[in-house]
Design a protein around this motif. Sequence first.
Motif, PDB file in Angstrom:
ATOM      1  N   GLU A 114       0.830  -1.213   0.000  1.00 47.56           N
ATOM      2  CA  GLU A 114       0.000   0.000   0.000  1.00 47.56           C
ATOM      3  C   GLU A 114       0.861   1.258   0.000  1.00 47.56           C
ATOM      4  O   GLU A 114       0.567   2.215  -0.717  1.00 47.56           O
ATOM      5  N   ARG A 115       1.918   1.259   0.806  1.00 47.93           N
ATOM      6  CA  ARG A 115       2.829   2.425   0.847  1.00 47.93           C
ATOM      7  C   ARG A 115       3.484   2.637  -0.510  1.00 47.93           C
ATOM      8  O   ARG A 115       3.595   3.765  -0.995  1.00 47.93           O
ATOM      9  N   TRP A 116       3.938   1.531  -1.122  1.00 47.64           N
ATOM     10  CA  TRP A 116       4.551   1.645  -2.441  1.00 47.64           C
ATOM     11  C   TRP A 116       3.559   2.214  -3.447  1.00 47.64           C
ATOM     12  O   TRP A 116       3.896   3.098  -4.219  1.00 47.64           O
ATOM     13  N   ARG A 117       2.342   1.696  -3.433  1.00 48.99           N
ATOM     14  CA  ARG A 117       1.329   2.179  -4.381  1.00 48.99           C
ATOM     15  C   ARG A 117       1.090   3.669  -4.196  1.00 48.99           C
ATOM     16  O   ARG A 117       1.085   4.429  -5.169  1.00 48.99           O
ATOM     17  N   ASP A 118       0.901   4.099  -2.949  1.00 49.10           N
ATOM     18  CA  ASP A 118       0.637   5.517  -2.688  1.00 49.10           C
ATOM     19  C   ASP A 118       1.816   6.394  -3.094  1.00 49.10           C
ATOM     20  O   ASP A 118       1.629   7.474  -3.657  1.00 49.10           O
ATOM     21  N   SER A 119       3.027   5.915  -2.834  1.00 48.14           N
ATOM     22  CA  SER A 119       4.208   6.686  -3.233  1.00 48.14           C
ATOM     23  C   SER A 119       4.364   6.722  -4.745  1.00 48.14           C
ATOM     24  O   SER A 119       4.764   7.744  -5.307  1.00 48.14           O
ATOM     25  N   LEU A 120       4.058   5.630  -5.409  1.00 56.62           N
ATOM     26  CA  LEU A 120       4.159   5.599  -6.871  1.00 56.62           C
ATOM     27  C   LEU A 120       3.150   6.549  -7.509  1.00 56.62           C
ATOM     28  O   LEU A 120       3.470   7.240  -8.480  1.00 56.62           O
ATOM     29  N   ILE A 121       1.960   6.597  -6.942  1.00 51.25           N
ATOM     30  CA  ILE A 121       0.944   7.512  -7.472  1.00 51.25           C
ATOM     31  C   ILE A 121       1.370   8.959  -7.255  1.00 51.25           C
ATOM     32  O   ILE A 121       1.095   9.829  -8.077  1.00 51.25           O
ATOM     33  N   ALA A 122       2.108   9.201  -6.176  1.00 53.49           N
ATOM     34  CA  ALA A 122       2.607  10.554  -5.890  1.00 53.49           C
ATOM     35  C   ALA A 122       3.880  10.855  -6.684  1.00 53.49           C
ATOM     36  O   ALA A 122       4.515  11.886  -6.457  1.00 53.49           O
ATOM     37  N   ASN A 123       4.264   9.980  -7.619  1.00 54.98           N
ATOM     38  CA  ASN A 123       5.444  10.127  -8.485  1.00 54.98           C
ATOM     39  C   ASN A 123       6.751  10.185  -7.706  1.00 54.98           C
ATOM     40  O   ASN A 123       7.631  10.986  -8.003  1.00 54.98           O
ATOM     41  N   ASP A 124       6.891   9.330  -6.703  1.00 55.89           N
ATOM     42  CA  ASP A 124       8.130   9.240  -5.947  1.00 55.89           C
ATOM     43  C   ASP A 124       9.083   8.314  -6.700  1.00 55.89           C
ATOM     44  O   ASP A 124       8.858   7.112  -6.796  1.00 55.89           O
ATOM     45  N   LYS A 125      10.160   8.890  -7.251  1.00 53.20           N
ATOM     46  CA  LYS A 125      11.105   8.125  -8.075  1.00 53.20           C
ATOM     47  C   LYS A 125      11.930   7.144  -7.229  1.00 53.20           C
ATOM     48  O   LYS A 125      12.313   6.082  -7.720  1.00 53.20           O
ATOM     49  N   GLU A 126      12.193   7.497  -5.962  1.00 53.47           N
ATOM     50  CA  GLU A 126      12.932   6.578  -5.095  1.00 53.47           C
ATOM     51  C   GLU A 126      12.150   5.279  -4.901  1.00 53.47           C
ATOM     52  O   GLU A 126      12.726   4.192  -4.921  1.00 53.47           O
ATOM     53  N   THR A 127      10.857   5.412  -4.698  1.00 59.18           N
ATOM     54  CA  THR A 127      10.019   4.222  -4.520  1.00 59.18           C
ATOM     55  C   THR A 127       9.988   3.401  -5.804  1.00 59.18           C
ATOM     56  O   THR A 127      10.035   2.167  -5.758  1.00 59.18           O
ATOM     57  N   LEU A 146       0.259   2.044 -15.475  1.00 64.13           N
ATOM     58  CA  LEU A 146      -0.638   1.988 -14.320  1.00 64.13           C
ATOM     59  C   LEU A 146      -0.432   3.201 -13.409  1.00 64.13           C
ATOM     60  O   LEU A 146      -1.407   3.785 -12.915  1.00 64.13           O
ATOM     61  N   ILE A 147       0.818   3.580 -13.207  1.00 63.95           N
ATOM     62  CA  ILE A 147       1.114   4.746 -12.357  1.00 63.95           C
ATOM     63  C   ILE A 147       0.541   6.008 -12.987  1.00 63.95           C
ATOM     64  O   ILE A 147      -0.100   6.822 -12.302  1.00 63.95           O
ATOM     65  N   ARG A 148       0.755   6.169 -14.280  1.00 67.64           N
ATOM     66  CA  ARG A 148       0.246   7.353 -14.985  1.00 67.64           C
ATOM     67  C   ARG A 148      -1.281   7.427 -14.899  1.00 67.64           C
ATOM     68  O   ARG A 148      -1.854   8.491 -14.614  1.00 67.64           O
ATOM     69  N   ALA A 149      -1.949   6.303 -15.133  1.00 68.41           N
ATOM     70  CA  ALA A 149      -3.420   6.272 -15.090  1.00 68.41           C
ATOM     71  C   ALA A 149      -3.927   6.569 -13.674  1.00 68.41           C
ATOM     72  O   ALA A 149      -4.890   7.329 -13.490  1.00 68.41           O
ATOM     73  N   ALA A 150      -3.273   5.993 -12.667  1.00 64.93           N
ATOM     74  CA  ALA A 150      -3.691   6.230 -11.282  1.00 64.93           C
ATOM     75  C   ALA A 150      -3.452   7.686 -10.893  1.00 64.93           C
ATOM     76  O   ALA A 150      -4.263   8.284 -10.172  1.00 64.93           O
ATOM     77  N   HIS A 151      -2.359   8.250 -11.362  1.00 68.00           N
ATOM     78  CA  HIS A 151      -2.061   9.657 -11.072  1.00 68.00           C
ATOM     79  C   HIS A 151      -3.116  10.565 -11.706  1.00 68.00           C
ATOM     80  O   HIS A 151      -3.581  11.531 -11.077  1.00 68.00           O
ATOM     81  N   GLN A 152      -3.520  10.270 -12.939  1.00 66.07           N
ATOM     82  CA  GLN A 152      -4.559  11.057 -13.617  1.00 66.07           C
ATOM     83  C   GLN A 152      -5.896  10.945 -12.887  1.00 66.07           C
ATOM     84  O   GLN A 152      -6.610  11.942 -12.742  1.00 66.07           O
ATOM     85  N   GLU A 153      -6.223   9.722 -12.433  1.00 66.77           N
ATOM     86  CA  GLU A 153      -7.477   9.536 -11.690  1.00 66.77           C
ATOM     87  C   GLU A 153      -7.472  10.339 -10.388  1.00 66.77           C
ATOM     88  O   GLU A 153      -8.485  10.919 -10.008  1.00 66.77           O
ATOM     89  N   ALA A 154      -6.332  10.355  -9.723  1.00 69.22           N
ATOM     90  CA  ALA A 154      -6.234  11.093  -8.463  1.00 69.22           C
ATOM     91  C   ALA A 154      -6.392  12.592  -8.713  1.00 69.22           C
ATOM     92  O   ALA A 154      -7.035  13.287  -7.918  1.00 69.22           O
ATOM     93  N   LYS A 155      -5.827  13.087  -9.811  1.00 71.15           N
ATOM     94  CA  LYS A 155      -5.962  14.506 -10.157  1.00 71.15           C
ATOM     95  C   LYS A 155      -7.404  14.878 -10.440  1.00 71.15           C
ATOM     96  O   LYS A 155      -7.868  15.952 -10.069  1.00 71.15           O
TER      97      LYS A 155
END
Length: 182
Positions: A114-127, A146-155
């Motif tokens: 869950e932490r990884w998913r949330d960080s990936l959606i927040a575009n954390d490159k370290e994660t 998947l990250i791009r789509a989730a980021h767009q959905e969150a926006k």
Amino acid sequence: MTSDSNNDATDGKEQPVYSGPSKSQVKRDCEHLVDLGEEILKLKPDELKTLDLPDELKEAVTTALKIKSRSGLKRQRLYIGKLLRSLDNETIETQVKKIQHQHDTNTAHFKRLERWRDSLIANDKETLNEVFSHFRNIDRQHINQLIRAAHQEAKQDKSPTASRKLFKYLRQLESENADNEV
């Protein structure tokens, strides 16, 4: 006169010293076994089947799970504790702790994903780099989509469909990674 009476008491036979457990220790041990019985009652039915319990104890646990009355359940828990006193409770306790450890491990993996998913959606490159290093067989293009789509959905405040897909993909990678290690 007092010195003579003291000498008489000590000069005679020595008082035997009780070397067994104290009454308080016996009570603590009994309470521990009742607590172990409660932990057994908290297990899921399929986990109960994996325990190697004697028939009498299985029957007592099954009965306790059916009881709705609070006082009746208390009596049944005490009865289970009494049964555990007469059994090899250390092996049962080891089995219960093993099941509980498995729960804790699964929960920790789940929270990490869950932490990884949330960080990936927040575009954390370290994660993202951490995920790439942890999963060698990852499809980089797919996870980036998947990250791009989730980021767009969150926006856009849409339902988190892509976020769920990202989590499922991470969980799938985790299970494949666990299968390869075994």
